[in-house]
Design a protein around this motif. Structure first.
Motif, mmCIF file in Angstrom:
data_model
loop_
_atom_site.group_PDB
_atom_site.id
_atom_site.type_symbol
_atom_site.label_atom_id
_atom_site.label_comp_id
_atom_site.label_asym_id
_atom_site.label_seq_id
_atom_site.Cartn_x
_atom_site.Cartn_y
_atom_site.Cartn_z
ATOM 1 N N HIS A 164 6.987 -35.112 -17.671
ATOM 2 C CA HIS A 164 7.636 -34.377 -18.832
ATOM 3 C C HIS A 164 8.587 -35.031 -19.596
ATOM 4 C CE1 HIS A 164 5.653 -30.579 -18.164
ATOM 5 N NE2 HIS A 164 6.134 -30.378 -17.035
ATOM 6 N N LEU A 165 9.190 -36.085 -18.882
ATOM 7 C CA LEU A 165 10.275 -36.818 -19.384
ATOM 8 C C LEU A 165 9.987 -37.938 -20.066
ATOM 9 C CD1 LEU A 165 13.556 -36.612 -18.867
ATOM 10 C CD2 LEU A 165 13.236 -38.267 -17.167
ATOM 11 N N TYR A 166 8.818 -38.786 -19.616
ATOM 12 C CA TYR A 166 8.223 -40.000 -20.217
ATOM 13 C C TYR A 166 8.090 -39.886 -21.954
ATOM 14 C CZ TYR A 166 5.247 -43.783 -21.194
ATOM 15 O OH TYR A 166 4.759 -45.090 -21.731
ATOM 16 N N PRO A 167 7.465 -38.888 -22.344
ATOM 17 C CA PRO A 167 6.943 -39.081 -23.803
ATOM 18 C C PRO A 167 8.415 -39.136 -24.445
ATOM 19 C CG PRO A 167 5.780 -37.508 -22.733
ATOM 20 C CD PRO A 167 6.880 -37.692 -21.719
ATOM 21 N N HIS A 168 9.436 -38.312 -24.042
ATOM 22 C CA HIS A 168 10.716 -38.413 -24.777
ATOM 23 C C HIS A 168 11.419 -39.543 -24.572
ATOM 24 C CE1 HIS A 168 10.090 -33.966 -25.308
ATOM 25 N NE2 HIS A 168 9.769 -33.970 -24.118
ATOM 26 N N LEU A 169 11.561 -40.332 -23.364
ATOM 27 C CA LEU A 169 12.095 -41.398 -23.236
ATOM 28 C C LEU A 169 11.357 -42.599 -24.061
ATOM 29 C CD1 LEU A 169 12.999 -41.276 -19.560
ATOM 30 C CD2 LEU A 169 14.675 -41.143 -21.327
ATOM 31 N N ASN A 170 10.057 -42.628 -24.049
ATOM 32 C CA ASN A 170 9.200 -43.541 -24.432
ATOM 33 C C ASN A 170 9.522 -43.740 -26.000
ATOM 34 O OD1 ASN A 170 7.701 -45.665 -24.059
ATOM 35 N ND2 ASN A 170 6.143 -44.781 -25.054
ATOM 36 N N GLN A 171 10.200 -42.557 -26.655
ATOM 37 C CA GLN A 171 10.546 -42.715 -28.242
ATOM 38 C C GLN A 171 11.552 -43.796 -28.524
ATOM 39 O OE1 GLN A 171 10.779 -38.909 -30.321
ATOM 40 N NE2 GLN A 171 10.093 -38.008 -28.410
ATOM 41 N N ASN A 206 31.569 -43.676 -9.386
ATOM 42 C CA ASN A 206 31.238 -44.044 -10.881
ATOM 43 C C ASN A 206 30.990 -42.785 -11.509
ATOM 44 O OD1 ASN A 206 31.453 -46.916 -10.268
ATOM 45 N ND2 ASN A 206 29.353 -46.650 -9.252
ATOM 46 N N ASN A 207 30.336 -43.026 -12.759
ATOM 47 C CA ASN A 207 29.989 -41.999 -13.508
ATOM 48 C C ASN A 207 28.907 -40.912 -13.260
ATOM 49 O OD1 ASN A 207 30.454 -40.638 -16.312
ATOM 50 N ND2 ASN A 207 28.441 -41.324 -17.150
ATOM 51 N N ILE A 208 29.518 -39.534 -13.426
ATOM 52 C CA ILE A 208 28.357 -38.330 -13.141
ATOM 53 C C ILE A 208 28.280 -37.599 -14.131
ATOM 54 C CG2 ILE A 208 27.915 -36.181 -11.700
ATOM 55 C CD1 ILE A 208 29.966 -37.416 -9.599
ATOM 56 N N GLU A 209 26.892 -37.446 -14.495
ATOM 57 C CA GLU A 209 26.187 -36.788 -15.700
ATOM 58 C C GLU A 209 25.685 -35.324 -15.000
ATOM 59 O OE1 GLU A 209 27.112 -37.146 -18.686
ATOM 60 O OE2 GLU A 209 27.860 -39.254 -18.711
ATOM 61 N N ILE A 210 25.862 -34.191 -15.542
ATOM 62 C CA ILE A 210 25.292 -33.180 -15.099
ATOM 63 C C ILE A 210 24.096 -32.692 -16.055
ATOM 64 C CG2 ILE A 210 25.489 -30.707 -14.439
ATOM 65 C CD1 ILE A 210 28.489 -31.406 -13.551
ATOM 66 N N SER A 211 22.854 -32.586 -15.662
ATOM 67 C CA SER A 211 22.070 -32.059 -16.440
ATOM 68 C C SER A 211 21.368 -30.891 -16.107
ATOM 69 C CB SER A 211 20.754 -33.140 -16.276
ATOM 70 O OG SER A 211 21.204 -34.685 -16.687
ATOM 71 N N TYR A 212 21.852 -30.103 -16.797
ATOM 72 C CA TYR A 212 21.613 -28.631 -16.203
ATOM 73 C C TYR A 212 19.950 -28.231 -16.247
ATOM 74 C CZ TYR A 212 26.334 -27.700 -16.586
ATOM 75 O OH TYR A 212 28.033 -27.774 -16.257
ATOM 76 N N HIS A 213 19.383 -27.483 -15.526
ATOM 77 C CA HIS A 213 17.917 -27.225 -15.438
ATOM 78 C C HIS A 213 17.643 -26.030 -16.168
ATOM 79 C CE1 HIS A 213 16.998 -30.378 -11.871
ATOM 80 N NE2 HIS A 213 17.508 -30.870 -12.936
ATOM 81 N N GLY A 214 16.704 -26.039 -17.075
ATOM 82 C CA GLY A 214 16.186 -24.570 -17.684
ATOM 83 C C GLY A 214 15.116 -24.065 -16.794
ATOM 84 N N ILE A 215 14.569 -23.125 -17.546
ATOM 85 C CA ILE A 215 13.226 -22.782 -16.865
ATOM 86 C C ILE A 215 12.253 -23.710 -17.007
ATOM 87 C CG2 ILE A 215 11.442 -20.843 -16.817
ATOM 88 C CD1 ILE A 215 13.946 -19.141 -17.918
ATOM 89 N N TYR A 216 11.484 -23.995 -15.965
ATOM 90 C CA TYR A 216 10.182 -24.764 -16.017
ATOM 91 C C TYR A 216 8.827 -24.331 -16.291
ATOM 92 C CZ TYR A 216 11.300 -29.618 -14.551
ATOM 93 O OH TYR A 216 11.633 -30.973 -14.188
ATOM 94 N N ASP A 217 9.067 -24.027 -17.825
ATOM 95 C CA ASP A 217 7.874 -23.040 -18.337
ATOM 96 C C ASP A 217 6.735 -24.047 -18.918
ATOM 97 O OD1 ASP A 217 9.037 -24.284 -20.570
ATOM 98 O OD2 ASP A 217 9.384 -22.272 -21.552
ATOM 99 N N LEU A 218 7.113 -25.562 -18.778
ATOM 100 C CA LEU A 218 6.039 -26.416 -19.048
ATOM 101 C C LEU A 218 4.872 -26.344 -18.049
ATOM 102 C CD1 LEU A 218 8.014 -29.281 -20.272
ATOM 103 C CD2 LEU A 218 6.860 -27.870 -21.763
ATOM 104 N N PHE A 219 5.146 -26.148 -16.966
ATOM 105 C CA PHE A 219 3.900 -26.033 -15.794
ATOM 106 C C PHE A 219 2.950 -25.431 -15.943
ATOM 107 C CE2 PHE A 219 7.849 -27.851 -13.102
ATOM 108 C CZ PHE A 219 7.388 -28.969 -12.724
ATOM 109 N N ASP A 220 3.188 -23.880 -16.516
ATOM 110 C CA ASP A 220 2.199 -23.219 -16.852
ATOM 111 C C ASP A 220 1.673 -23.130 -18.169
ATOM 112 O OD1 ASP A 220 4.098 -21.739 -17.930
ATOM 113 O OD2 ASP A 220 4.480 -20.229 -16.715
ATOM 114 N N GLN A 221 2.342 -24.101 -18.992
ATOM 115 C CA GLN A 221 1.844 -24.109 -20.473
ATOM 116 C C GLN A 221 2.275 -22.657 -21.199
ATOM 117 O OE1 GLN A 221 0.790 -27.014 -21.458
ATOM 118 N NE2 GLN A 221 0.994 -27.521 -19.481
ATOM 119 N N ASN A 222 3.404 -21.977 -20.652
ATOM 120 C CA ASN A 222 3.920 -20.745 -21.502
ATOM 121 C C ASN A 222 2.968 -19.663 -21.082
ATOM 122 O OD1 ASN A 222 6.454 -21.718 -22.304
ATOM 123 N ND2 ASN A 222 5.361 -23.180 -23.807
ATOM 124 N N LEU A 223 1.807 -19.544 -20.237
ATOM 125 C CA LEU A 223 1.021 -18.583 -20.034
ATOM 126 C C LEU A 223 1.687 -17.114 -19.403
ATOM 127 C CD1 LEU A 223 -2.082 -20.519 -18.609
ATOM 128 C CD2 LEU A 223 -1.711 -19.714 -20.832
#
Length: 217
Positions: free
Chosen positions: A30-37, A180-197
């Protein structure tokens, strides 16, 4: 001047290392396409040994859909293949020559911390920025005993760590003395697994949960 301008606007190279199976595999996919930009991105992975590989399109369809040419590099089954895997990973990383390396730290990487420490130390000495995305600060498998002091040394190789919430951030500061530095990445709902079905109501019906039942997740 032209060289300077080209360098200024050139994409940096990002290496991602982590599991390409199960939840972490989908996370990276899921992360790859965004980072690859924003980065020239390569993904490196490892064998799960007992759960064995190679990672295939059948087992990890999202990985192969989103990530072109993921590289299975580390395949340790005994001391000899562990040594070969070390050389393969070192060679692959040095050939790619990343500016940044992101380790997706799961229980496997925590257990094999001794394998990764020399490579990460070497990369760090060459000015490569090291980022850890830590999926569980404390290893979730109770049967495994890991030395807190050595894991602390491993975590402190990272210039920045990403964790999912404040509680995980406190653990890495207080238990593992991460400085060292800590960043908190809050997790939302993983609705990409089921393609929003599934809507919330559909999910309750599917799992036979009554509309007024109390849920934490």
């Amino acid at each position: 001047m032209k060289k300077f301008i080209n360098k200024l606007f050139m994409k940096k190279k990002l290496a991602i290392f982590g599991s390409l199976k199960f939840g972490v595999g989908d996370y990276i996919a899921h992360l790859y396409p965004h980072l690859n930009q924003y980065f020239i991105t390569e993904v490196f992975s490892f064998s799960h040994m007992a759960l064995d590989d190679p990672v295939t399109p059948k087992e990890s369809p999202l990985v192969f859909k989103n990530i072109p040419n993921p590289k299975l590099i580390v395949r340790p089954t005994n001391y000899k293949t562990l040594a070969q895997s070390y050389l393969n990973l070192k060679k692959a990383l040095y050939q790619f020559n990343p500016d940044i390396i992101n380790f997706q730290v799961s229980s496997f990487i925590q257990v094999l911390h001794f394998f990764f420490i020399p490579i990460l130390t070497n990369l760090k000495n060459h000015g490569i920025k090291i980022l850890f995305t830590i999926h569980d600060v404390i290893n979730v498998r109770d049967i495994l005993e890991l030395d807190e002091e050595i894991i602390a040394n491993f975590y402190n190789l990272a210039d920045t760590v990403f964790v999912g919430n404040e509680n995980e951030a406190k653990k890495i500061r207080n238990i593992y003395h991460y400085n060292n530095n800590i960043e908190i990445s809050y997790h939302g709902i993983y609705d990409l697994f089921d393609q929003n079905l599934f809507t919330q109501n559909k999910a309750r019906q599917y799992l036979d949960i009554k509309p007024d039942d109390f849920l934490i997740l």
